[in-house]
Design a protein around this motif. Structure first.
Motif, PDB file in Angstrom:
ATOM      1  N   VAL A   1       1.012  -1.061  -0.030  1.00  0.00           N
ATOM      2  CA  VAL A   1       0.161   0.148   0.298  1.00  0.00           C
ATOM      3  C   VAL A   1       0.819   1.207  -0.005  1.00  0.00           C
ATOM      4  O   VAL A   1       1.968   1.253   0.767  1.00  0.00           O
ATOM      5  CB  VAL A   1      -0.850   0.040   1.406  1.00  0.00           C
TER       6      VAL A   1
ATOM      7  N   ALA B   1      -6.911   4.419  -4.486  1.00  0.00           N
ATOM      8  CA  ALA B   1      -7.591   2.985  -4.435  1.00  0.00           C
ATOM      9  C   ALA B   1      -7.677   2.312  -3.110  1.00  0.00           C
ATOM     10  O   ALA B   1      -6.949   2.649  -2.324  1.00  0.00           O
ATOM     11  CB  ALA B   1      -6.960   1.951  -5.488  1.00  0.00           C
ATOM     12  N   HIS B   2      -8.970   1.773  -2.799  1.00  0.00           N
ATOM     13  CA  HIS B   2      -8.923   1.149  -1.263  1.00  0.00           C
ATOM     14  C   HIS B   2      -7.900   0.219  -1.191  1.00  0.00           C
ATOM     15  O   HIS B   2      -7.115  -0.439  -1.970  1.00  0.00           O
ATOM     16  CB  HIS B   2     -10.214   0.094  -1.506  1.00  0.00           C
ATOM     17  N   PRO B   3      -7.129   0.263   0.246  1.00  0.00           N
ATOM     18  CA  PRO B   3      -6.061  -0.688   0.293  1.00  0.00           C
ATOM     19  C   PRO B   3      -5.928  -2.082  -0.017  1.00  0.00           C
ATOM     20  O   PRO B   3      -4.992  -2.738  -0.266  1.00  0.00           O
ATOM     21  CB  PRO B   3      -5.904  -0.601   2.028  1.00  0.00           C
ATOM     22  N   GLU B   4      -7.058  -2.607   0.035  1.00  0.00           N
ATOM     23  CA  GLU B   4      -7.334  -4.214  -0.453  1.00  0.00           C
ATOM     24  C   GLU B   4      -7.025  -4.342  -1.883  1.00  0.00           C
ATOM     25  O   GLU B   4      -6.514  -5.155  -2.277  1.00  0.00           O
ATOM     26  CB  GLU B   4      -8.722  -4.711  -0.098  1.00  0.00           C
ATOM     27  N   VAL B   5      -7.642  -3.240  -2.621  1.00  0.00           N
ATOM     28  CA  VAL B   5      -7.496  -3.203  -4.144  1.00  0.00           C
ATOM     29  C   VAL B   5      -5.835  -3.204  -4.379  1.00  0.00           C
ATOM     30  O   VAL B   5      -5.413  -3.934  -5.322  1.00  0.00           O
ATOM     31  CB  VAL B   5      -8.124  -2.096  -4.618  1.00  0.00           C
ATOM     32  N   GLN B   6      -5.329  -2.346  -3.651  1.00  0.00           N
ATOM     33  CA  GLN B   6      -3.742  -2.199  -3.634  1.00  0.00           C
ATOM     34  C   GLN B   6      -2.884  -3.374  -3.425  1.00  0.00           C
ATOM     35  O   GLN B   6      -2.264  -3.829  -4.012  1.00  0.00           O
ATOM     36  CB  GLN B   6      -3.320  -0.950  -3.035  1.00  0.00           C
TER      37      GLN B   6
END
Length: 239
Positions: A55, A147-152
């Motif tokens: 991230v 972008a959302h941390p999970e997406v990263q």
């Protein structure tokens, strides 16, 4: 890919410098080509992966600041980066750490402050993309830091898988050159060195698509299952 790079002409980057597409001969005779390209085209994703971060946060440098820091802390890297700029732009550069910028040309030749040709962080991503285009790579999209941390994290894992896949190998430059000289389109060992690297890659990719298309059509005419063999026209149209 621009027509200029395909034909071997330099392309102007704003009013700062011109980028020259290297020829096959230049790449073969310059053993540091890949190193030069990796130094100047380091991406935000590359830096994240190197720092083992999934991230983006405030501790991760941007590509421009990463490059400037590397040249400041290691004289050997500074020399390599200067050589890299010289290879692709035919100009000398000077690092101005106080203003976080890179000056092109010789300061002794500059008469007015308005004549300074300065590359700053805000222009570096576009400079990199033009350089990628000049060396046969696809331009990148800006890193989506919002972008959302999970997406990263998912994107980080995908990059890792791609790197593992790429390490398994592909066609070497030598194999591509041999193929181009065997296509019957006028390219021979006597003149292939004058082709730009990017035009050689694009010619090879286009010929490969054409070859597959012709083979698929022949297979259908020979009775192949049309649900399994679906020819894709080999000329790519751009909007």
């Amino acid at each position: 890919m621009s027509s200029e790079f395909f034909l071997g002409y330099p392309k102007k980057f704003k009013d700062i410098c011109s980028i020259y597409p290297p020829t096959i001969k230049e790449i073969v005779t310059e053993s540091s080509f890949n190193l030069y390209k990796s130094l100047l085209c380091v991406s935000q994703e590359d830096i994240l992966d190197q720092e083992k971060k999934k991230v983006l946060d405030d501790s991760v440098l941007s590509p421009f600041r990463y490059l400037m820091k590397a040249t400041l802390t290691d004289k050997r890297i500074a020399l390599l980066v200067q050589k890299a700029f010289k290879f692709f732009t035919k100009e000398n550069v000077l690092f101005l750490y106080e203003t976080n910028s890179i000056v092109f040309g010789n300061l002794a030749d500059i008469q007015r402050i308005e004549d300074l040709k300065v590359l700053e962080e805000e222009d570096f991503f576009d400079f990199q993309n033009l350089l990628r285009e000049a060396t046969g790579s696809e331009p990148l999209k800006p890193y989506d830091s919002g972008a959302h941390p999970e997406v990263q994290r998912m994107r980080s894992l995908a990059r890792y898988r791609d790197k593992i896949k790429n390490k398994k190998g592909g066609l070497s430059l030598e194999a591509i050159l041999e193929a181009l000289c065997s296509m019957g389109i006028g390219i021979t060992p006597l003149n292939i060195g004058e082709l730009t690297y990017t035009s050689a890659i694009k010619l090879f990719e286009t010929y490969s698509r054409k070859e597959k298309y012709d083979l698929d059509v022949k297979s259908l005419l020979a009775g192949a299952d049309k649900n399994k063999v679906k020819p894709e026209y080999w000329i790519k149209y751009q909007s």
